[in-house]
Design an enzyme around this catalytic site. Structure first.
Site, short mmCIF file in Angstrom:
data_model
loop_
_atom_site.label_atom_id
_atom_site.label_comp_id
_atom_site.label_asym_id
_atom_site.label_seq_id
_atom_site.Cartn_x
_atom_site.Cartn_y
_atom_site.Cartn_z
N LYS A 118 0.84 -1.20 0.00
CA LYS A 118 0.00 0.00 0.00
C LYS A 118 0.88 1.25 0.00
CE LYS A 118 -3.91 -1.85 2.67
NZ LYS A 118 -4.92 -1.75 1.61
N ARG A 152 -10.13 -11.63 2.47
CA ARG A 152 -11.01 -12.70 2.00
C ARG A 152 -10.38 -14.07 2.17
NH1 ARG A 152 -11.30 -10.02 -3.83
NH2 ARG A 152 -10.99 -8.18 -2.48
N1 BES Z 1 -8.05 -3.71 4.33
C1 BES Z 1 -8.19 -3.39 2.97
C2 BES Z 1 -9.50 -2.67 2.66
C3 BES Z 1 -9.64 -1.29 3.22
C4 BES Z 1 -9.34 -0.18 2.45
C5 BES Z 1 -10.16 -1.09 4.48
C6 BES Z 1 -9.49 1.08 2.95
C7 BES Z 1 -10.32 0.18 4.97
C8 BES Z 1 -10.00 1.28 4.22
C9 BES Z 1 -8.19 -4.68 2.14
O1 BES Z 1 -7.39 -5.69 2.63
C10 BES Z 1 -7.66 -4.32 0.79
O2 BES Z 1 -6.54 -3.93 0.70
N2 BES Z 1 -8.48 -4.47 -0.24
C11 BES Z 1 -8.09 -4.19 -1.56
C12 BES Z 1 -8.61 -5.29 -2.43
C13 BES Z 1 -8.09 -5.24 -3.85
C14 BES Z 1 -6.60 -5.49 -3.87
C15 BES Z 1 -8.82 -6.27 -4.69
C16 BES Z 1 -8.68 -2.86 -1.98
O3 BES Z 1 -9.82 -2.57 -1.60
O4 BES Z 1 -8.00 -2.09 -2.64
MN MN Z 2 -5.40 -5.55 2.03
#
Ligand code: BES
Ligand code: MN
Ligand code: ZN
Length: 501
Positions: free
Chosen positions: A280, A354
């Site tokens: 990230k 997931r």
């Molecule tokens: N924990 C994050 C989702 C999230 C994003 C929670 C912002 C709270 C605030 C999750 O693990 C994630 O990174 N999801 C990705 C999925 C994608 C790579 C398919 C996302 O939402 O970008």
């Molecule tokens: Mn994530």
């Protein structure tokens, strides 16, 4: 802080008095007790307060003269009244009293008497003041010390009274229920607010155990070796890059021996989500201690459910781990297994939640005999894009469960909106090399994440809450400081309360 019901005579001692006022009804409404009318007539006649929604007026009097402070909050038009308006106006008044450094606040509920049964009002009032009083200051040493030193300037007591004191004083248990719900939400907030260097999988497990002991549900914790023997490969892959080893937390509450329904309640428990090798950016990572918000909601809800002795059976499962980078971390392109036997192509290590949910769901079904599944998770940024920060999107394969959730949302004053569990979108997660891949294109990101989890539910009735947007607030609210909101804890409590009626 104590919240208690009092007789009318408390008015004579009120230092800070909070008066909710309806628009156009004036503050001299006949519903007020005569002694209060006297006070108001003497002191509050200069500028009429209109009682419009979201407005507030503060009147300060001489020191030693009671009340020293009078806070009027507008409830808006009587015909538009809702419990949400009540909650937000009381919270506003409470924050004002706090800035005025009042150590007690006396609240007149008389205007609500004929409008709404107190059985409905009091839980909301108890919850509202409990939430409004929440703060997370354990790392603010100066503020903490100051609070301790000037304890007379910190809110200690909320006194509630109403014209019909006889009726009110019989309803203690309704107030208590609201306070318990509020406290369970505060448990969730505390867990989310705790930084990831303090809250890791083992300290999260310990926190669950503590709540279990306090409120009466059983907690068992499985370590990495035991989890490996059970075959939760997807879960372990996510946690592999961290020095803090994963823990599988299993919480059980049996409140209904006559039913063989067991709810499998699964909460996402990423104590930190760096994204892994699909790393990230700094800004996106900054608040990722909150990625265990689903597990926080589950632990908070379990506390309230057990405390109130609801007639339901729940086995809650949290696959707690940390998504980090190391020589041993999982990589994009890896193919991993899962407890259900399905193989998964990792197309993005940041779609880790997931993976943990899939194994937790399988565990709940295969090892704990769950007959229905609810999962709750800070799962997708797409949930934020679709619904913003105030509405939790959900997917559901069972209309009765969905209806019950909608009702629970009304009662808990949380907002939810259903998205379609459009099975054909599973197409987007088709892998060329494995049974399924863990991330698809950006479109319908919240739905595909849900469907990924659903494909592990063995077609049991399933409800999925994505609290990525609602679990955290960057803006201070009257009901919640910046940080964890406790989203989902009250919602789940009310969901199960409705089932146990
Ligand atoms: N924990 C994050 C989702 C999230 C994003 C929670 C912002 C709270 C605030 C999750 O693990 C994630 O990174 N999801 C990705 C999925 C994608 C790579 C398919 C996302 O939402 O970008
Ligand atoms: Mn994530
Ligand atoms: Zn995550």
């Amino acid at each position: 802080m104590n919240i208690s019901l009092k007789g009318l005579s408390i008015l004579q001692e009120a230092k800070a008095l909070l008066l909710p006022v309806f628009e156009k009804e004036g503050i001299h409404g006949e519903s007020y007790p005569s002694n209060l009318t006297e006070i108001l007539e003497k002191k509050a006649t200069r500028k009429p307060f209109e009682g419009k929604k979201d407005t507030l007026s503060l009147l300060s009097f001489y020191e030693g003269e009671l009340p020293e402070t009078l806070i009027l909050v507008g409830l808006g038009k009587k015909e538009d009244f809702s419990l949400e308006i009540l909650s937000s106006s009381l919270a506003k008044g409470f924050q004002k009293a706090k800035t005025e450094k009042a150590s007690s606040l006396t609240v007149d509920l008389s205007v609500l008497e004929e409008l709404f049964p107190f059985e409905k009002i009091l839980p909301v009032v108890g919850k509202t003041f409990t939430l409004a009083n929440y703060e997370f200051i354990k790392f603010q040493r100066e503020k903490e010390a100051e609070n301790r030193k000037n304890s007379t300037e910190v809110m200690q007591e909320i006194y509630l009274f109403s014209k019909d004191e006889e009726q009110l004083l019989l309803l203690e248990s309704f107030l208590a229920e609201g306070i318990h719900e509020g406290l369970s939400i505060c448990i969730a907030r505390d867990l989310v607010n705790e930084p990831a260097n303090v809250l890791n999988p083992s300290t999260l497990a310990r926190a669950a155990q503590q709540q279990g002991e306090l409120f009466g549900f059983s907690v068992s914790v499985k370590n990495e070796k035991e989890v490996e023997d059970l075959g939760l490969e997807a879960f372990l892959s996510v946690g592999r890059g961290s020095k803090n080893s994963p823990k599988l937390i299993v919480m059980k509450y049996q409140g209904n021996d006559e039913s063989d329904e067991i709810y499998g309640l699964v909460g996402k428990g990423l104590t930190f989500d760096s994204g892994g090798y699909s790393i990230k950016p700094t800004d996106g990572m900054l608040t990722m201690k909150m990625d265990m918000g689903g597990s926080a909601a589950v632990i908070g809800a379990m506390a309230a459910i057990a405390k109130q002795g609801l007639k339901v059976n729940i086995t809650a499962v949290v696959a707690a781990c940390e998504n980090m980078i190391s020589g041993d971390a999982f990589r994009p392109g890896d193919v991993i297994g899962s407890m259900a036997g399905k193989t998964i192509e990792i197309t993005n290590t940041d779609a880790e939640g997931r993976l943990t949910l899939a194994d937790a769901v399988t565990y709940a079904i295969e090892k704990e005999g769950a007959t229905r599944i609810i999962d709750i998770a800070t799962l997708t940024g797409a949930a934020l894009v679709a619904m913003g920060k105030d509405i939790t999107p959900y997917l559901c394969t069972d209309d009765e469960m969905a209806q019950n959730l909608e009702k629970a949302a009304e009662h808990s004053l949380e907002k939810v909106w259903r998205l379609p569990a459009e099975k054909s979108y599973l197409e987007l997660l088709k892998s060329d090399i494995a049974d399924i891949k863990n991330s698809g294109p950006r479109l319908a990101g919240t739905i595909t994440a849900g469907l990924f989890v659903q494909s592990f539910t063995k077609d049991l009735p399933w409800l999925h809450l994505d609290i990525a947007g609602t679990a955290w607030t960057d803006k201070k609210k009257d009901l919640c400081p910046v940080g964890g909101t406790g989203a989902g804890a009250g919602l789940l409590y009310h969901y199960f309360k409705l089932l146990s009626l």
